[in-house]
Design a protein around this motif. Sequence first.
Motif, PDB file in Angstrom:
ATOM      1  N   CYS A  88      95.979  44.353  26.113  1.00 44.06           N
ATOM      2  CA  CYS A  88      95.089  44.475  27.272  1.00 44.06           C
ATOM      3  C   CYS A  88      93.837  43.631  27.120  1.00 44.06           C
ATOM      4  CB  CYS A  88      94.669  45.926  27.475  1.00 44.06           C
ATOM      5  SG  CYS A  88      95.971  46.979  28.080  1.00 44.06           S
ATOM      6  N   VAL A  89      93.358  43.505  25.907  1.00 47.43           N
ATOM      7  CA  VAL A  89      92.135  42.739  25.664  1.00 47.43           C
ATOM      8  C   VAL A  89      92.348  41.279  26.060  1.00 47.43           C
ATOM      9  CG1 VAL A  89      90.507  41.975  23.896  1.00 47.43           C
ATOM     10  CG2 VAL A  89      91.377  44.303  23.863  1.00 47.43           C
ATOM     11  N   GLY A  90      93.527  40.757  25.829  1.00 44.40           N
ATOM     12  CA  GLY A  90      93.831  39.391  26.239  1.00 44.40           C
ATOM     13  C   GLY A  90      93.774  39.235  27.745  1.00 44.40           C
ATOM     14  N   ALA A  91      94.308  40.214  28.460  1.00 44.86           N
ATOM     15  CA  ALA A  91      94.273  40.176  29.926  1.00 44.86           C
ATOM     16  C   ALA A  91      92.833  40.271  30.424  1.00 44.86           C
ATOM     17  CB  ALA A  91      95.116  41.307  30.505  1.00 44.86           C
ATOM     18  N   ILE A  92      92.050  41.149  29.826  1.00 39.28           N
ATOM     19  CA  ILE A  92      90.647  41.310  30.221  1.00 39.28           C
ATOM     20  C   ILE A  92      89.869  40.028  29.941  1.00 39.28           C
ATOM     21  CG2 ILE A  92      88.501  42.528  29.662  1.00 39.28           C
ATOM     22  CD1 ILE A  92      90.274  45.037  29.187  1.00 39.28           C
ATOM     23  N   VAL A  99      86.346  34.912  36.056  1.00 38.19           N
ATOM     24  CA  VAL A  99      85.116  35.330  36.729  1.00 38.19           C
ATOM     25  C   VAL A  99      83.984  34.359  36.399  1.00 38.19           C
ATOM     26  CG1 VAL A  99      83.312  37.120  36.762  1.00 38.19           C
ATOM     27  CG2 VAL A  99      85.702  37.776  36.960  1.00 38.19           C
ATOM     28  N   ASP A 100      83.848  34.002  35.121  1.00 36.78           N
ATOM     29  CA  ASP A 100      82.801  33.062  34.705  1.00 36.78           C
ATOM     30  C   ASP A 100      82.953  31.713  35.408  1.00 36.78           C
ATOM     31  OD1 ASP A 100      81.812  35.028  33.021  1.00 36.78           O
ATOM     32  OD2 ASP A 100      82.676  34.156  31.199  1.00 36.78           O
ATOM     33  N   GLY A 101      84.169  31.218  35.480  1.00 36.38           N
ATOM     34  CA  GLY A 101      84.427  29.950  36.154  1.00 36.38           C
ATOM     35  C   GLY A 101      84.102  30.022  37.639  1.00 36.38           C
ATOM     36  N   LEU A 102      84.478  31.126  38.270  1.00 38.60           N
ATOM     37  CA  LEU A 102      84.197  31.287  39.700  1.00 38.60           C
ATOM     38  C   LEU A 102      82.702  31.440  39.959  1.00 38.60           C
ATOM     39  CD1 LEU A 102      87.176  33.606  40.677  1.00 38.60           C
ATOM     40  CD2 LEU A 102      86.848  31.204  41.299  1.00 38.60           C
ATOM     41  N   MET A 155      63.466  31.941  49.147  1.00 45.22           N
ATOM     42  CA  MET A 155      64.575  32.542  49.883  1.00 45.22           C
ATOM     43  C   MET A 155      65.772  32.745  48.970  1.00 45.22           C
ATOM     44  SD  MET A 155      66.735  30.970  53.048  1.00 45.22           S
ATOM     45  CE  MET A 155      67.432  29.710  52.026  1.00 45.22           C
ATOM     46  N   ASP A 156      66.053  31.764  48.111  1.00 46.58           N
ATOM     47  CA  ASP A 156      67.184  31.849  47.193  1.00 46.58           C
ATOM     48  C   ASP A 156      67.014  33.038  46.253  1.00 46.58           C
ATOM     49  OD1 ASP A 156      69.614  30.913  46.210  1.00 46.58           O
ATOM     50  OD2 ASP A 156      68.624  29.850  44.581  1.00 46.58           O
ATOM     51  N   MET A 157      65.806  33.262  45.769  1.00 50.10           N
ATOM     52  CA  MET A 157      65.549  34.381  44.863  1.00 50.10           C
ATOM     53  C   MET A 157      65.765  35.707  45.576  1.00 50.10           C
ATOM     54  SD  MET A 157      65.035  33.077  41.994  1.00 50.10           S
ATOM     55  CE  MET A 157      64.400  34.422  41.047  1.00 50.10           C
ATOM     56  N   VAL A 158      65.387  35.788  46.846  1.00 48.02           N
ATOM     57  CA  VAL A 158      65.567  37.027  47.604  1.00 48.02           C
ATOM     58  C   VAL A 158      67.047  37.298  47.801  1.00 48.02           C
ATOM     59  CG1 VAL A 158      65.191  38.119  49.844  1.00 48.02           C
ATOM     60  CG2 VAL A 158      63.327  36.908  48.721  1.00 48.02           C
ATOM     61  N   VAL A 159      67.824  36.261  48.099  1.00 50.93           N
ATOM     62  CA  VAL A 159      69.257  36.427  48.335  1.00 50.93           C
ATOM     63  C   VAL A 159      69.960  36.901  47.068  1.00 50.93           C
ATOM     64  CG1 VAL A 159      71.380  35.165  48.839  1.00 50.93           C
ATOM     65  CG2 VAL A 159      69.357  34.777  50.219  1.00 50.93           C
ATOM     66  N   ASP A 160      69.573  36.371  45.904  1.00 46.60           N
ATOM     67  CA  ASP A 160      70.277  36.683  44.661  1.00 46.60           C
ATOM     68  C   ASP A 160      69.805  37.967  43.988  1.00 46.60           C
ATOM     69  OD1 ASP A 160      70.688  33.246  43.596  1.00 46.60           O
ATOM     70  OD2 ASP A 160      71.905  34.499  44.877  1.00 46.60           O
ATOM     71  N   GLN A 161      68.676  38.536  44.392  1.00 45.28           N
ATOM     72  CA  GLN A 161      68.133  39.708  43.713  1.00 45.28           C
ATOM     73  C   GLN A 161      69.054  40.923  43.713  1.00 45.28           C
ATOM     74  OE1 GLN A 161      64.225  40.340  45.218  1.00 45.28           O
ATOM     75  NE2 GLN A 161      63.281  39.111  43.615  1.00 45.28           N
ATOM     76  N   PRO A 162      69.805  41.244  44.772  1.00 49.22           N
ATOM     77  CA  PRO A 162      70.665  42.438  44.712  1.00 49.22           C
ATOM     78  C   PRO A 162      71.686  42.390  43.595  1.00 49.22           C
ATOM     79  CG  PRO A 162      70.464  41.667  46.963  1.00 49.22           C
ATOM     80  CD  PRO A 162      69.807  40.635  46.091  1.00 49.22           C
ATOM     81  N   ASN A 163      72.096  41.209  43.158  1.00 49.10           N
ATOM     82  CA  ASN A 163      73.108  41.101  42.115  1.00 49.10           C
ATOM     83  C   ASN A 163      72.512  41.050  40.719  1.00 49.10           C
ATOM     84  OD1 ASN A 163      75.150  41.039  44.010  1.00 49.10           O
ATOM     85  ND2 ASN A 163      74.994  38.830  44.261  1.00 49.10           N
ATOM     86  N   MET A 164      71.203  41.007  40.608  1.00 50.12           N
ATOM     87  CA  MET A 164      70.548  40.919  39.308  1.00 50.12           C
ATOM     88  C   MET A 164      70.764  42.214  38.536  1.00 50.12           C
ATOM     89  SD  MET A 164      69.001  37.955  39.076  1.00 50.12           S
ATOM     90  CE  MET A 164      67.702  38.150  37.905  1.00 50.12           C
ATOM     91  N   GLY A 165      71.100  42.111  37.276  1.00 48.19           N
ATOM     92  CA  GLY A 165      71.226  43.290  36.421  1.00 48.19           C
ATOM     93  C   GLY A 165      72.502  44.075  36.637  1.00 48.19           C
ATOM     94  N   GLU A 166      73.361  43.630  37.530  1.00 51.26           N
ATOM     95  CA  GLU A 166      74.599  44.351  37.796  1.00 51.26           C
ATOM     96  C   GLU A 166      75.630  43.970  36.742  1.00 51.26           C
ATOM     97  OE1 GLU A 166      77.843  44.153  41.276  1.00 51.26           O
ATOM     98  OE2 GLU A 166      75.779  44.425  41.934  1.00 51.26           O
ATOM     99  N   SER A 167      76.220  44.962  36.136  1.00 51.74           N
ATOM    100  CA  SER A 167      77.192  44.706  35.083  1.00 51.74           C
ATOM    101  C   SER A 167      78.505  44.215  35.665  1.00 51.74           C
ATOM    102  CB  SER A 167      77.430  46.005  34.304  1.00 51.74           C
ATOM    103  OG  SER A 167      78.492  45.826  33.412  1.00 51.74           O
ATOM    104  N   LEU A 168      79.158  43.309  34.971  1.00 54.85           N
ATOM    105  CA  LEU A 168      80.469  42.848  35.411  1.00 54.85           C
ATOM    106  C   LEU A 168      81.534  43.913  35.214  1.00 54.85           C
ATOM    107  CD1 LEU A 168      80.411  39.249  33.950  1.00 54.85           C
ATOM    108  CD2 LEU A 168      80.182  39.905  36.324  1.00 54.85           C
ATOM    109  N   TRP A 169      81.253  44.905  34.391  1.00 54.72           N
ATOM    110  CA  TRP A 169      82.240  45.939  34.092  1.00 54.72           C
ATOM    111  C   TRP A 169      82.160  47.106  35.047  1.00 54.72           C
ATOM    112  CZ3 TRP A 169      85.889  44.246  31.094  1.00 54.72           C
ATOM    113  CH2 TRP A 169      85.598  43.238  30.181  1.00 54.72           C
TER     114      TRP A 169
END
Length: 171
Positions: A88-92, A99-102, A155-169
């Motif tokens: 499973c670790v390989g799949a993850i 995700v990193d590439g995207l 404006m760019d900082m305002v748009v990106d703020q909701p995703n700040m600190g959000e875990s990928l997991w």
Amino acid sequence: MKEGGRKQGAMSPCAACKLLRRRCAQDCTFAPYFPADEPHKFASVHKVFGASNVNKMLQELPEHQRSDAVSSMVYEANARVRDPVYGCVGAISSLQQQVDGLQTQLALAQAEVVHIRMRQVSTSSDQHKPVRAASNSSSENLSPSSRLAKSLFAMDMVVDQPNMGESLWSC
């Protein structure tokens, strides 16, 4: 109609008992989770974990958790069959790399959009440039493209703020 992995009337052994070539008892631990019509489930679990270990794990768990445990074991066993080293670790890990590439592609696309907007505004402001009197204010001394860059960055900082600190997991 099925009940507990066996057909009513005829006593068909569950997939586990069939693979282990033993008689399937009425109180078989495997029967509710490894029905006769899904032999591949138990085959992969048996290959990775062993029947004895699976039996021990199931008996140690309360009945309401056993179905989830079997699902997890089947998933892990199938992953181990496909990738014996990482499972499973390989799949993850593979999904994390995607995700990193995207995310990199998204950042490049966003930068390109900002660049195009700056060029459009710059060309339109150069065409309609009003003549101003000299002023001592620092913000008024900035060129139109500098003011635009500041506003676009804000404006760019305002748009990106909701995703700040959000875990990928997180789900």
